[in-house]
Design a protein around this motif. Structure first.
Motif: not given
Length: 497
Positions: A409-417, A434-443
């Motif tokens: 989640g923190m890395l996604l916030r860094a990318l979105e920033g 691409s990482f947002a898709e990975v993160y959605a799976t993790w969630c």
């Protein structure tokens, strides 16, 4: 009844079930259970401004017994405030949010301050001058406030999560010198707490932490058998299981059921060195308890989860070997580290900000890899030839899910920033997608892995509040005449009244 000890009375309460019997401290017997009943219900966590406003109002309403003063400044220039209440001979320090993703203490410090201000009997019974720091890391806490009002799902928590890099955490940046380790990059927030400790020489100190999922457990910086039963019963009376899973580090020693000796960074250093790893990747600075040890201070950390796992206290053996469990956890951690590091490596030449999310991501990705290596090496120990318990299995796998949601989640916030400031290079856009898709799976996997049963916030505050009262009483009883926590003789009107 034996002097100096307590059996708490059985009483009914609207928000607990079967209180059982508590072994504790005599001074608390008349009012410990009554004090727990004073904790209200809550439906959200307080923001930095709400904590400051609440304590400011208490100071304005009761200038006769309080002092409201600035004790420091955050890295971004925000005042750090402390409310001093009472005029007892001994001193206690309570600091909220040393880790900014752990907000239970916001309510706890407000409730403790409120009760001390409105109840002269409570002030007299404790015998302390109380120093209540409103928020030790306001800059970091503001970066978590997006999830403080819910919804309290793991996904929402992870998407609004922030945890500073190790050298930007209040509890990891006290001075530390051991073997080849030397740390003196003390942050302004840490310096403020150091000055307060030196000024008051407290008999009791707690910085208000909490965990994430599982059961309740407690850290003490020294054995205090007279209060162990109280701490355990505080969790039981609110139906929060006592944690029986994996300790936070292999060097952590158990003092009693769900009660541990506070980690010693020297022991962590030695352990890491024995494994052939670089201790500098694991050990940064010291913590408040190690700094306060010079004054004989009793230090408490109450680790309470947002989400309860009923299996957190289940010591039943499983068909999974402990060795295999360590290997599974290590494999999961290594996968996370590789995924995070891959994204960071890909965008290294494109990022233009130095956001706290990027700094934290760069810190935690290699640390997770080190923890994976530690698990792999531990699995080779002959002592791992035993069945893992249900609690160990759940806690080990929960840690993997927690790391995915937190640090992903923190890395996604860094990318979105980066995208938010207009730095949408092709690599950053592609990696963010691409990482947002990975993160959605993790969630999705984390949400389905364990029961998503949130613990009522009022229960968590009550446990933390009760543990403060119990341990402060234990510290007062145990200090005897050694002078720990007594008022200084320099006549400082802010300390001695």
């Amino acid at each position: 009844m034996v002097p100096g000890r307590l059996r708490a009375r059985r009483r009914s309460a609207p928000h607990r079930r079967d209180p059982g019997t508590v072994e504790g401290i005599d001074v608390l017997e008349p009012w410990l259970t009554r004090e727990l009943e004073t904790v209200p219900r809550y439906d959200r966590f307080p923001t930095v401004d709400e904590i400051n406003d609440s304590l400011t109002k208490l100071a304005a309403d009761r200038p006769d017994i309080t002092t409201w003063r600035r004790v420091g400044t955050s890295r971004l220039g925000e005042p750090l405030w402390c409310l001093t209440v009472g005029d007892g001979a001994r001193h206690a320090i309570v600091g909220a949010m040393p880790h900014p993703n752990e907000p239970i203490g916001g309510h706890t410090v407000i409730h403790l301050a409120t009760r001390l201000c409105e109840d002269a009997g409570l002030r007299k019974a404790t015998g302390y001058t109380w120093h209540l720091v409103a928020c030790l890391d306001p800059d970091g806490t503001r970066l978590n406030e997006g999830w403080f009002a819910g919804p309290f799902t793991k996904t929402h928590y992870g998407r609004h999560f922030y945890r500073p890099a190790g050298d930007e955490q209040v509890e990891w940046t006290f001075p530390f010198a051991y073997k080849d380790a030397y740390f003196d990059r003390v942050m302004p927030e840490t310096l403020a707490l150091m000055r307060l400790i030196d000024e008051t020489r407290p008999a009791f100190l707690t910085t208000l932490h909490n965990s994430e999922i599982g059961g309740a457990f407690f850290y003490l910086n020294r054995p205090a058998p007279g209060v162990h039963g109280v701490l355990q019963e505080l969790a039981r009376r609110y139906d929060v299981p006592l944690y029986a899973g994996e300790p936070e580090h292999p060097t952590v020693r158990m003092l009693d059921k769900a009660i541990f000796r506070t980690p010693d960074m020297r022991e962590v250093y030695d352990y890491t060195e024995r494994l052939g790893q670089d201790p500098s990747l694991v050990v940064a600075g010291g913590a408040s308890d190690s700094y306060a040890a010079r004054y004989g201070t009793l230090c408490l950390t109450a680790e309470l989860p947002y989400w309860m796992d009923p299996a957190a206290g289940d010591r039943t053996p499983t068909d999974t070997s402990y060795r295999e469990l360590l290997r599974r956890q290590a494999a999961g951690l290594r996968e996370i580290a590789e995924e995070l590091s891959g994204v960071l490596d890909a965008i290294r030449d494109d990022v233009v900000s130095d956001s706290p999310f990027l700094r934290a991501s760069r810190f935690f990705a290699p640390l997770i890899a080190v923890n994976a290596e530690t698990g792999e090496q531990r699995a080779a120990d002959p002592g791992c030839d035993r069945p893992a318990t249900i609690a160990e299995v759940r806690s080990a796998l929960d840690l993997v899910h927690s790391h995915r949601l937190r640090f992903g989640g923190m890395l996604l916030r860094a990318l979105e920033g980066e995208l938010a400031i207009g730095n949408g290079t092709p690599r950053i856009r592609q990696r963010a997608a691409s990482f947002a898709e990975v993160y959605a799976t993790w969630c999705a996997e984390a949400e389905s892995a364990t029961p998503d049963e949130t613990i009522p916030i009022g229960h968590l505050v009550a446990i933390q509040y009760g543990s403060i009262l119990a341990c402060a009483a234990e510290a007062a009883r145990g200090a005897g005449g050694d002078g720990a926590g007594r008022a200084r003789s320099d006549g400082d009107p802010q300390v001695r009244r």
